[in-house]
Write a protein that holds these residues in place. Structure first.
Motif, PDB file in Angstrom:
ATOM      1  N   CYS A  79       0.812  -1.227   0.000  1.00  0.00           N
ATOM      2  CA  CYS A  79       0.000   0.000   0.000  1.00  0.00           C
ATOM      3  C   CYS A  79       0.842   1.273   0.000  1.00  0.00           C
ATOM      4  N   CYS A  80       1.809   1.341   0.910  1.00  0.00           N
ATOM      5  CA  CYS A  80       2.566   2.587   1.062  1.00  0.00           C
ATOM      6  C   CYS A  80       4.014   2.489   0.591  1.00  0.00           C
ATOM      7  N   GLY A  81       4.500   1.271   0.349  1.00  0.00           N
ATOM      8  CA  GLY A  81       5.864   1.098  -0.124  1.00  0.00           C
ATOM      9  C   GLY A  81       6.931   1.147   0.952  1.00  0.00           C
ATOM     10  N   GLN A  82       6.530   1.311   2.213  1.00  0.00           N
ATOM     11  CA  GLN A  82       7.501   1.331   3.309  1.00  0.00           C
ATOM     12  C   GLN A  82       7.994  -0.081   3.601  1.00  0.00           C
ATOM     13  N   PRO A  83       9.248  -0.198   4.030  1.00  0.00           N
ATOM     14  CA  PRO A  83       9.743  -1.509   4.459  1.00  0.00           C
ATOM     15  C   PRO A  83       8.934  -2.008   5.661  1.00  0.00           C
ATOM     16  N   ILE A  84       8.740  -3.297   5.716  1.00  0.00           N
ATOM     17  CA  ILE A  84       7.983  -3.907   6.811  1.00  0.00           C
ATOM     18  C   ILE A  84       8.964  -4.456   7.838  1.00  0.00           C
ATOM     19  N   VAL A  85       8.825  -3.985   9.067  1.00  0.00           N
ATOM     20  CA  VAL A  85       9.652  -4.464  10.167  1.00  0.00           C
ATOM     21  C   VAL A  85       8.890  -5.596  10.836  1.00  0.00           C
ATOM     22  N   PRO A  86       9.525  -6.750  11.034  1.00  0.00           N
ATOM     23  CA  PRO A  86       8.834  -7.880  11.651  1.00  0.00           C
ATOM     24  C   PRO A  86       8.248  -7.526  13.019  1.00  0.00           C
ATOM     25  N   ALA A  87       7.077  -8.068  13.309  1.00  0.00           N
ATOM     26  CA  ALA A  87       6.419  -7.856  14.601  1.00  0.00           C
ATOM     27  C   ALA A  87       7.202  -8.592  15.686  1.00  0.00           C
ATOM     28  N   GLY A  88       7.049  -8.126  16.902  1.00  0.00           N
ATOM     29  CA  GLY A  88       7.675  -8.789  18.034  1.00  0.00           C
ATOM     30  C   GLY A  88       9.134  -8.440  18.246  1.00  0.00           C
ATOM     31  N   LEU A  89       9.596  -7.393  17.577  1.00  0.00           N
ATOM     32  CA  LEU A  89      10.977  -6.954  17.737  1.00  0.00           C
ATOM     33  C   LEU A  89      11.125  -6.325  19.122  1.00  0.00           C
ATOM     34  N   ALA A  90      12.066  -6.814  19.911  1.00  0.00           N
ATOM     35  CA  ALA A  90      12.281  -6.304  21.270  1.00  0.00           C
ATOM     36  C   ALA A  90      13.316  -5.189  21.235  1.00  0.00           C
ATOM     37  N   LEU A  91      12.864  -3.953  21.433  1.00  0.00           N
ATOM     38  CA  LEU A  91      13.739  -2.787  21.440  1.00  0.00           C
ATOM     39  C   LEU A  91      13.594  -2.040  22.755  1.00  0.00           C
ATOM     40  N   PRO A  92      14.623  -1.288  23.150  1.00  0.00           N
ATOM     41  CA  PRO A  92      14.470  -0.419  24.319  1.00  0.00           C
ATOM     42  C   PRO A  92      13.339   0.582  24.062  1.00  0.00           C
ATOM     43  N   PRO A  93      12.658   1.047  25.114  1.00  0.00           N
ATOM     44  CA  PRO A  93      11.468   1.894  24.948  1.00  0.00           C
ATOM     45  C   PRO A  93      11.661   3.127  24.059  1.00  0.00           C
ATOM     46  N   THR A  94      12.735   3.871  24.230  1.00  0.00           N
ATOM     47  CA  THR A  94      12.937   5.082  23.431  1.00  0.00           C
ATOM     48  C   THR A  94      13.107   4.727  21.960  1.00  0.00           C
ATOM     49  N   LYS A  95      13.861   3.701  21.682  1.00  0.00           N
ATOM     50  CA  LYS A  95      14.079   3.294  20.297  1.00  0.00           C
ATOM     51  C   LYS A  95      12.790   2.743  19.685  1.00  0.00           C
ATOM     52  N   GLN A  96      11.983   2.057  20.482  1.00  0.00           N
ATOM     53  CA  GLN A  96      10.698   1.552  19.993  1.00  0.00           C
ATOM     54  C   GLN A  96       9.775   2.717  19.635  1.00  0.00           C
ATOM     55  N   ARG A  97       9.761   3.773  20.470  1.00  0.00           N
ATOM     56  CA  ARG A  97       8.931   4.938  20.176  1.00  0.00           C
ATOM     57  C   ARG A  97       9.393   5.637  18.892  1.00  0.00           C
ATOM     58  N   ILE A  98      10.703   5.708  18.691  1.00  0.00           N
ATOM     59  CA  ILE A  98      11.225   6.317  17.461  1.00  0.00           C
ATOM     60  C   ILE A  98      10.768   5.502  16.262  1.00  0.00           C
ATOM     61  N   LEU A  99      10.953   4.188  16.308  1.00  0.00           N
ATOM     62  CA  LEU A  99      10.573   3.325  15.195  1.00  0.00           C
ATOM     63  C   LEU A  99       9.071   3.408  14.928  1.00  0.00           C
ATOM     64  N   ASP A 100       8.265   3.334  15.985  1.00  0.00           N
ATOM     65  CA  ASP A 100       6.807   3.401  15.818  1.00  0.00           C
ATOM     66  C   ASP A 100       6.375   4.725  15.199  1.00  0.00           C
ATOM     67  N   THR A 101       6.990   5.815  15.647  1.00  0.00           N
ATOM     68  CA  THR A 101       6.625   7.136  15.137  1.00  0.00           C
ATOM     69  C   THR A 101       6.994   7.280  13.664  1.00  0.00           C
ATOM     70  N   VAL A 102       8.194   6.875  13.310  1.00  0.00           N
ATOM     71  CA  VAL A 102       8.637   6.991  11.915  1.00  0.00           C
ATOM     72  C   VAL A 102       7.807   6.078  11.016  1.00  0.00           C
ATOM     73  N   ARG A 103       7.414   4.935  11.532  1.00  0.00           N
ATOM     74  CA  ARG A 103       6.579   4.013  10.753  1.00  0.00           C
ATOM     75  C   ARG A 103       5.188   4.608  10.515  1.00  0.00           C
ATOM     76  N   ARG A 104       4.619   5.234  11.554  1.00  0.00           N
ATOM     77  CA  ARG A 104       3.276   5.829  11.437  1.00  0.00           C
ATOM     78  C   ARG A 104       3.270   7.148  10.691  1.00  0.00           C
ATOM     79  N   ARG A 105       4.360   7.917  10.826  1.00  0.00           N
ATOM     80  CA  ARG A 105       4.405   9.266  10.256  1.00  0.00           C
ATOM     81  C   ARG A 105       5.670   9.487   9.422  1.00  0.00           C
ATOM     82  N   PRO A 106       5.772   8.841   8.256  1.00  0.00           N
ATOM     83  CA  PRO A 106       6.952   9.075   7.415  1.00  0.00           C
ATOM     84  C   PRO A 106       7.067  10.574   7.108  1.00  0.00           C
ATOM     85  N   GLY A 107       8.273  11.087   7.200  1.00  0.00           N
ATOM     86  CA  GLY A 107       8.487  12.510   6.946  1.00  0.00           C
ATOM     87  C   GLY A 107       8.442  13.367   8.197  1.00  0.00           C
TER      88      GLY A 107
END
Length: 110
Positions: A8-36
Motif C-alpha cells: 500500500c505505502c511502499g515502506q519496508p515492513i519491520v517484523p512484529a515482536g521486535l524487542a527494542l528499548p522503549p525510546t528506540k521503539q517509540r522512534i521506530l513506531d513514530t517513523v513508521r506511522r508518520r513518514p516525513g
C-alpha cells in the motif's frame, strides 16, 4: 537481507515482536506511522511523557536513531533523516558512500 515492502505505502515492513528499548521503539513506531516526521516533531513525540520535555540537545535524538539503526540493520531496514524528515527505508536504498553507511549504524548496501 532486504525487508519486504508494504504493497500500500511502499515502506519496508519491520517484523512484529521486535524487542527494542522503549525510546528506540517509540522512534521506530513514530517513523513508521508518520513518514516525513521532522526531528523536532519526533523529539516531541518520543519524549512527550517527560515532564522536562526531553533532552535539550538534539544530538541525543541522533544518537538514539544511530543506535536503533544498528539494532534493525540485520532486518534490512534503517531510519533515515533528511530534508523530507525521518522515514523508514530498505537498506537497498542506502548509497554505498561510506559516510552514509556510517551514519546509518554501519548498514551495508549489499
Amino acid at each position: 537481507m532486504a525487508a519486504a515492502l508494504c504493497p500500500c505505502c511502499g515502506q519496508p515492513i519491520v517484523p512484529a515482536g521486535l524487542a527494542l528499548p522503549p525510546t528506540k521503539q517509540r522512534i521506530l513506531d513514530t517513523v513508521r506511522r508518520r513518514p516525513g516526521v521532522t526531528a523536532e516533531e519526533l523529539r516531541e513525540i518520543v519524549w512527550a511523557d517527560d515532564p522536562a520535555g526531553g533532552p535539550e540537545d538534539r544530538k541525543v535524538l541522533y544518537v538514539h536513531v544511530h543506535q536503533l539503526n544498528k539494532l534493525i540493520a540485520p532486518l534490512g531496514v534503517a531510519v533515515r533523516g533528511g530534508s523530507n524528515g525521518y522515514r523508514l527505508i530498505s537498506t537497498r536504498e542506502v548509497s554505498c558512500i561510506p559516510q552514509e553507511r556510517a551514519q546509518l549504524g554501519g548498514v551495508r548496501s549489499e
